[in-house]
Design a protein around this motif. Structure first.
Motif, PDB file in Angstrom:
ATOM      1  N   PHE A  80       0.811  -1.218   0.000  1.00 42.47           N
ATOM      2  CA  PHE A  80       0.000   0.000   0.000  1.00 42.47           C
ATOM      3  C   PHE A  80       0.842   1.265   0.000  1.00 42.47           C
ATOM      4  N   VAL A  81       1.940   1.261   0.750  1.00 45.57           N
ATOM      5  CA  VAL A  81       2.670   2.512   0.965  1.00 45.57           C
ATOM      6  C   VAL A  81       3.460   2.971  -0.253  1.00 45.57           C
ATOM      7  N   VAL A  82       3.826   2.077  -1.129  1.00 53.56           N
ATOM      8  CA  VAL A  82       4.629   2.469  -2.280  1.00 53.56           C
ATOM      9  C   VAL A  82       3.770   3.133  -3.362  1.00 53.56           C
ATOM     10  N   ASP A  83       2.478   2.841  -3.378  1.00 51.16           N
ATOM     11  CA  ASP A  83       1.600   3.383  -4.420  1.00 51.16           C
ATOM     12  C   ASP A  83       1.558   4.904  -4.425  1.00 51.16           C
ATOM     13  N   ASP A  84       1.439   5.503  -3.245  1.00 45.43           N
ATOM     14  CA  ASP A  84       1.344   6.957  -3.163  1.00 45.43           C
ATOM     15  C   ASP A  84       2.575   7.629  -3.765  1.00 45.43           C
ATOM     16  N   ALA A  85       3.736   7.139  -3.394  1.00 46.95           N
ATOM     17  CA  ALA A  85       4.976   7.745  -3.887  1.00 46.95           C
ATOM     18  C   ALA A  85       5.091   7.616  -5.407  1.00 46.95           C
ATOM     19  N   ILE A  86       4.716   6.474  -5.949  1.00 45.44           N
ATOM     20  CA  ILE A  86       4.814   6.273  -7.400  1.00 45.44           C
ATOM     21  C   ILE A  86       3.874   7.214  -8.143  1.00 45.44           C
ATOM     22  N   VAL A  87       2.667   7.404  -7.637  1.00 45.00           N
ATOM     23  CA  VAL A  87       1.708   8.318  -8.270  1.00 45.00           C
ATOM     24  C   VAL A  87       2.270   9.741  -8.293  1.00 45.00           C
ATOM     25  N   THR A 116      -5.830  13.397  -4.704  1.00 48.33           N
ATOM     26  CA  THR A 116      -5.862  11.978  -5.057  1.00 48.33           C
ATOM     27  C   THR A 116      -5.211  11.128  -3.962  1.00 48.33           C
ATOM     28  N   ILE A 117      -4.081  11.583  -3.443  1.00 50.86           N
ATOM     29  CA  ILE A 117      -3.387  10.854  -2.375  1.00 50.86           C
ATOM     30  C   ILE A 117      -4.264  10.784  -1.130  1.00 50.86           C
ATOM     31  N   VAL A 118      -4.893  11.911  -0.786  1.00 46.81           N
ATOM     32  CA  VAL A 118      -5.781  11.931   0.378  1.00 46.81           C
ATOM     33  C   VAL A 118      -6.969  10.996   0.149  1.00 46.81           C
ATOM     34  N   SER A 119      -7.503  10.956  -1.074  1.00 48.74           N
ATOM     35  CA  SER A 119      -8.630  10.072  -1.393  1.00 48.74           C
ATOM     36  C   SER A 119      -8.232   8.600  -1.292  1.00 48.74           C
ATOM     37  N   ILE A 159       4.417  11.291   3.800  1.00 46.38           N
ATOM     38  CA  ILE A 159       5.722  11.235   3.137  1.00 46.38           C
ATOM     39  C   ILE A 159       5.580  11.535   1.648  1.00 46.38           C
ATOM     40  N   SER A 160       4.539  10.986   1.026  1.00 47.29           N
ATOM     41  CA  SER A 160       4.336  11.177  -0.413  1.00 47.29           C
ATOM     42  C   SER A 160       4.004  12.612  -0.767  1.00 47.29           C
ATOM     43  N   LEU A 161       3.440  13.350   0.155  1.00 52.98           N
ATOM     44  CA  LEU A 161       3.087  14.746  -0.121  1.00 52.98           C
ATOM     45  C   LEU A 161       4.131  15.732   0.368  1.00 52.98           C
ATOM     46  N   THR A 164       8.652  13.067  -0.751  1.00 51.72           N
ATOM     47  CA  THR A 164       8.780  12.608  -2.133  1.00 51.72           C
ATOM     48  C   THR A 164       8.897  13.771  -3.119  1.00 51.72           C
ATOM     49  N   PRO A 165       8.012  14.797  -3.061  1.00 50.43           N
ATOM     50  CA  PRO A 165       8.187  15.935  -3.980  1.00 50.43           C
ATOM     51  C   PRO A 165       9.503  16.678  -3.742  1.00 50.43           C
ATOM     52  N   SER A 166       9.906  16.756  -2.475  1.00 52.56           N
ATOM     53  CA  SER A 166      11.172  17.425  -2.171  1.00 52.56           C
ATOM     54  C   SER A 166      12.345  16.688  -2.818  1.00 52.56           C
TER      55      SER A 166
END
Length: 182
Positions: A80-87, A116-119, A159-161, A164-166
């Motif tokens: 589950f956790v890797v999906d957010d970062a990839i998106v 989308t990440i929050v959803s 982390i993804s928000l 990851t962008p940083s």
């Protein structure tokens, strides 16, 4: 004594720990296979151990033990956790390919994909929350499982928000830039 469960319990925990490491390695190898570039793979791979470490920290704060169910929750959380970062990474790469600077692309991409990440996070939490309300001894066992899994998912979204962008703003290049430097 007829049954001393200690060696069996320890062996079971070692098996789940090995499964956790194998799952982590498989996720990173799969990302490398499909992303085909080192920087995005490493950026996405950072999200997994940080999310799991955050969940482990919350487990420690809440006084949860490292048992088969909490380790199982961590194993399941890897997917589950890797999906957010990839998106997030893919959206940022798209903006870089359209000509934005890395920092502009990181800011714009994270802003666009934030809802989308929050959803995604909200829908995953909604799936597991009913386990918190189970009664009896089964409910007690599944409470630790659910809290551990939900914690990993929420930390992954954060982390993804943020991270990851940083990292994308500093290390990521577009497809054209990567092809030109090869």
């Amino acid at each position: 004594p007829f049954f001393d469960g200690t060696p069996t319990i320890r062996a079971s925990l070692h098996e789940v720990q090995a499964t956790l490491l194998i799952s982590l390695a498989m996720v990173i190898l799969t990302m490398a296979l499909f992303l085909r570039r080192l920087a995005p793979t490493l950026i996405a791979a950072v999200a997994v151990p940080l999310s799991l470490a955050g969940a482990a920290m919350l487990m420690y704060i809440l006084g949860y033990t490292l048992n088969n169910l909490t380790l199982l929750a961590l194993v399941i959380a890897i997917g589950f956790v890797v999906d957010d970062a990839i998106v997030v990474i893919e959206n940022i790469v798209r903006h870089i390919d359209q000509g934005m600077t890395r920092m502009q692309a990181a800011l714009t991409g994270a802003r666009e994909i934030g809802f989308t990440i929050v959803s995604i996070t909200g829908s995953l939490i909604a799936v597991f929350i009913p386990l918190l309300f189970m009664g009896g001894i089964t409910g007690m066992f599944f409470k630790e499982f659910t809290v551990t899994l939900v914690a990993a998912i929420v930390i992954s979204a954060v982390i993804s928000l943020t991270l990851t962008p940083s990292m994308c703003g500093h290390f990521l290049r577009g497809h054209r830039e990567a092809a030109e430097s090869s």
